[in-house]
Enzyme design. Structure first.
Site, short mmCIF file in Angstrom:
data_model
loop_
_atom_site.label_atom_id
_atom_site.label_comp_id
_atom_site.label_asym_id
_atom_site.label_seq_id
_atom_site.Cartn_x
_atom_site.Cartn_y
_atom_site.Cartn_z
N LYS A 1 -0.01 3.68 -2.76
CA LYS A 1 -1.00 4.76 -2.71
C LYS A 1 -0.38 6.14 -2.56
CE LYS A 1 -4.74 1.80 -1.01
NZ LYS A 1 -4.08 0.54 -0.63
N SER B 1 0.80 -1.24 0.00
CA SER B 1 0.00 0.00 0.00
C SER B 1 0.82 1.28 0.00
CB SER B 1 -0.97 0.00 1.18
OG SER B 1 -2.08 -0.83 0.92
N SER C 1 -6.53 3.24 3.97
CA SER C 1 -5.85 2.63 2.83
C SER C 1 -6.85 1.88 1.95
CB SER C 1 -4.74 1.69 3.30
OG SER C 1 -3.85 1.40 2.25
#
EC number: 3.4.16.4
Length: 411
Positions: free
Chosen positions: A64, A61, A121
């Site tokens: 992102k 993640s 997230s």
């Protein structure tokens, strides 16, 4: 004879070392295989600490951060505003958790999208952003890779907007540090979003996954990441006495170990910043290898759970591993009740957290939606503990006449 005894002693020590290496715990080996880190001066990029900074792995993640970078680009260019409402496609709704559980045809405004990405997230929201800017997630991933090259991230390739498993999605700690520095430099007016501790989504409070930010002096962001193949990743930024440093850790075996490791290397970064940083990473790697060995040894002594999959570097992970998002699948929790609505459940967990005080410095309020027969219930929990911490927390609450039960990682 003295020479013979000396040679015999050397052989004996060599055999002993070989035995230690053969019998060394598998967990330590697995951590060493995946571990990589770097700490840099955010102003000039000087390396303050590094171990395997160019080791390529899966960003999870942390992906992102680039998704948000391109979203901030679009805001700066006037293509979107914080109030722009982005449509939700079927492709977005099909993403694995963590997510907001958006429905096809819903719309989410840009600011809520930013907040959901930096705290929860949310993978479905990452796709919404990708499609709003790039038309499709595939085209957006190409934009991400092009931007990476422009920023000098030459070892990074993106395949999706979320960081969900894809064997072609690769990066390094050095590249992620480059990205974090560029984000602060080019999009400073939006960087404050990464310090968000909690935001409300449709009346439901959502807390950040970034627990290090809540306890490390000077920390103000930026992003956690986890998939089974990568281990636990983190980009962190902290500012003290007007000086900002950026740290990146890849391959932690648990979220707690990763956070503690980051705190230690940030401390070392600030210490070295005070002495001046003309060092380069090759020299630092050799100097810090002993430090890494100590960290691995301490990690090997941490409580572990039988059957944990976090040490396997494979994308053939059970759905449960992929679905945890940035949470720690090996963390223990406590449950203080089950209620018919979200707000009551969240309030009960928050009240329990206040009673526990310092014991919950490592924990996060977590309301788990579940079905009991045909009825929907909201389980009021605090998660992120070690087993000992969870049992100590329940013991304290029980003494205070508060219902509590320990929740194992597989529960």
């Amino acid at each position: 004879m003295p020479l013979l005894r000396h040679i015999t002693g050397l052989v004996g020590r060599a055999l002993m070392l070989m035995t230690i290496l053969v019998l060394a715990p598998h967990t330590a080996h697995a951590r060493d295989d995946r571990y990589a880190s770097i700490v840099v001066d955010a102003d000039n990029g000087n390396v303050l600490y590094a171990v395997n900074p160019d080791r390529r792995s899966y960003p999870a993640s942390l992906t992102k951060v680039m998704t948000l970078y391109l979203l901030f680009d679009a805001l700066e260019q006037g293509k979107l505003t914080l109030n722009s409402r982005m449509p939700v496609s079927a492709h977005a709704t099909r993403q694995s958790p963590s997510k907001l559980n958006l429905k096809v045809g819903d719309r989410i405004d840009v600011e809520d999208a930013v907040l959901s990405l930096v705290t929860k997230s949310a993978n479905d929201v990452a796709v919404v952003v990708a499609e709003a800017i790039g038309g499709s997630e595939d085209d957006f991933a190409e934009m991400m890779t092009r931007k990476a090259r422009q920023l000098g991230m030459n070892s990074t390739t993106y395949r999706n907007a979320s960081g969900l498993p894809d064997m072609g999605q690769i990066s390094t700690p050095r590249d992620q540090a480059t990205l974090a520095r560029a984000l602060v430099r080019h999009h400073g007016r939006y960087y404050h979003y990464f310090s968000t501790r909690q935001f409300n989504w449709q009346g439901q409070p959502i807390s950040t996954h970034n627990r290090l930010m809540l306890r490390y002096q000077g920390a103000d962001g930026i992003k956690t990441g986890y998939i089974n193949a990568s281990g636990f990743n983190l980009i962190a930024s902290a500012k003290r006495d007007g000086k900002r440093i950026v740290g990146v850790v890849f391959g932690g075996n648990t979220a707690g170990w990763r956070d503690n490791n980051m705190a230690q290397i940030l401390d070392k970064g600030f210490a070295r910043l005070g002495r001046g940083a003309e060092m380069r990473s090759a020299a630092i790697e050799e100097e810090d290898r002993a430090d890494l060995d100590k960290l691995i040894a301490s990690a090997a002594s941490e409580p572990t759970n039988k059957g944990s999959n976090t040490a396997r570097a494979s994308f053939k992970a059970p759905a449960a591993d992929q679905d945890v998002g940035d949470a720690d699948p090996d963390s223990w929790g406590i449950q203080v009740g089950a209620f018919g609505d979200y707000k009551t459940s969240h309030k009960a967990a928050s009240t329990a957290a206040k009673k526990l005080g310092a014991l919950v410095s490592v924990a996060t309020v977590d309301v788990a939606k579940a079905k009991s027969g045909k009825q929907v219930v909201y389980r009021s929990r605090l998660t992120g503990f070690t087993e000992d911490q969870a049992r100590a927390a329940c013991k304290r609450l029980t003494k205070a006449k508060q219902a509590c039960k320990v929740v194992q990682p597989t529960a």
